[in-house]
Design an enzyme around this catalytic site. Structure first.
Site, short mmCIF file in Angstrom:
data_model
loop_
_atom_site.label_atom_id
_atom_site.label_comp_id
_atom_site.label_asym_id
_atom_site.label_seq_id
_atom_site.Cartn_x
_atom_site.Cartn_y
_atom_site.Cartn_z
N ASP A 8 30.01 14.34 -7.44
CA ASP A 8 31.16 14.28 -6.55
C ASP A 8 30.77 13.51 -5.28
OD1 ASP A 8 33.67 15.11 -5.29
OD2 ASP A 8 32.42 16.52 -4.16
MG LIG Z 1 33.97 17.32 -2.88
#
Ligand SMILES: [Mg+2]
Length: 230
Positions: A8
């Protein structure tokens, strides 16, 4: 053995909240609106709740981008244009790319290790994410970059992951892990997609029903963890 690592971006590698605070303050200033700490924090809360509504399929991306400002202005009883705010805010946000502690070291360690293929898995819009990725110089560490709007679906939806997997040669879910700070998008998404999950739990938040396969509280723990997965 892990081969593919989905990483991420926001609040895992780059300090999104720091950039967000700076950009929102500047936006209000440019619009001639008063902006104190409470206003900034309220914006952050509203924005987060809008993106969570998007994750649940209750809002579209365009509704999020404009809606967060209309909700804020309504709460503050401010007569200002949400579209104008969005148009000022977006380019400012796209310039913010502070690293979280240990993030640059982690990316360099991945490069040195050479054992893993790194893929960026980020919910966001290309006009904001691409300049941040380019300016921070991190693109070179990733084999591919999956921005939700370009994939056509967002984490945690299975369609997002299917779109990503289709771009990986000889993809095997059992060799794949997602690492991120969000339980509702990264961990839930990884579970939906049938891959391993590792939560970056920076603030040691206790878990409810949704639990990741693995947890790290510091980015330096990640590569030793991946190395230990047989
Ligand atoms: Mg994040």
């Amino acid at each position: 053995m892990i081969k593919n690592v989905f990483l991420d971006l926001d609040d895992t590698i780059l300090d999104f909240q720091k950039g967000e605070r700076k950009a929102i303050g500047l936006t209000f200033k440019k619009m001639g609106l008063p902006c104190d700490k409470e206003t900034v924090e309220r914006y952050i809360e509203i924005n987060l709740s809008c993106w969570k509504a998007l994750e649940r399929g209750e809002m579209t991306k365009d509704e999020v981008l404009i809606g967060r400002f209309s909700m804020l202005f309504e709460e503050l009883s401010v007569d200002a244009s949400p579209t104008e705010a969005q148009n000022i805010y977006e380019p400012l946000l796209s310039k913010e790319h502070d690293f979280l502690p240990g993030a640059e070291e982690l990316l360099q360690a991945f490069e040195t290790s050479g054992k893993y293929d790194l893929y960026m898995a980020t919910n966001g819009i290309p006009t904001v994410q691409k300049p941040r990725i380019a300016d921070s110089g991190i693109g070179k560490y990733f084999k591919d970059i999956f921005i939700s709007e370009e994939i056509g679906s967002a984490k945690p939806n299975i369609e997002y992951f299917k779109g990503c997997f289709a771009r990986i040669t000889d993809f095997k879910p059992e060799e794949t892990i997602i690492v991120g700070d969000s339980l509702s998008s990264d961990i839930k998404g990884g579970k939906n997609a049938g891959i391993l999950t590792c939560h970056f739990n920076r603030f040691n938040t206790p878990y409810g029903e949704l639990k990741p396969d693995y947890t790290i509280t510091d980015l330096s723990e990640l590569i030793p963890l991946l190395d230990s997965i047989k």
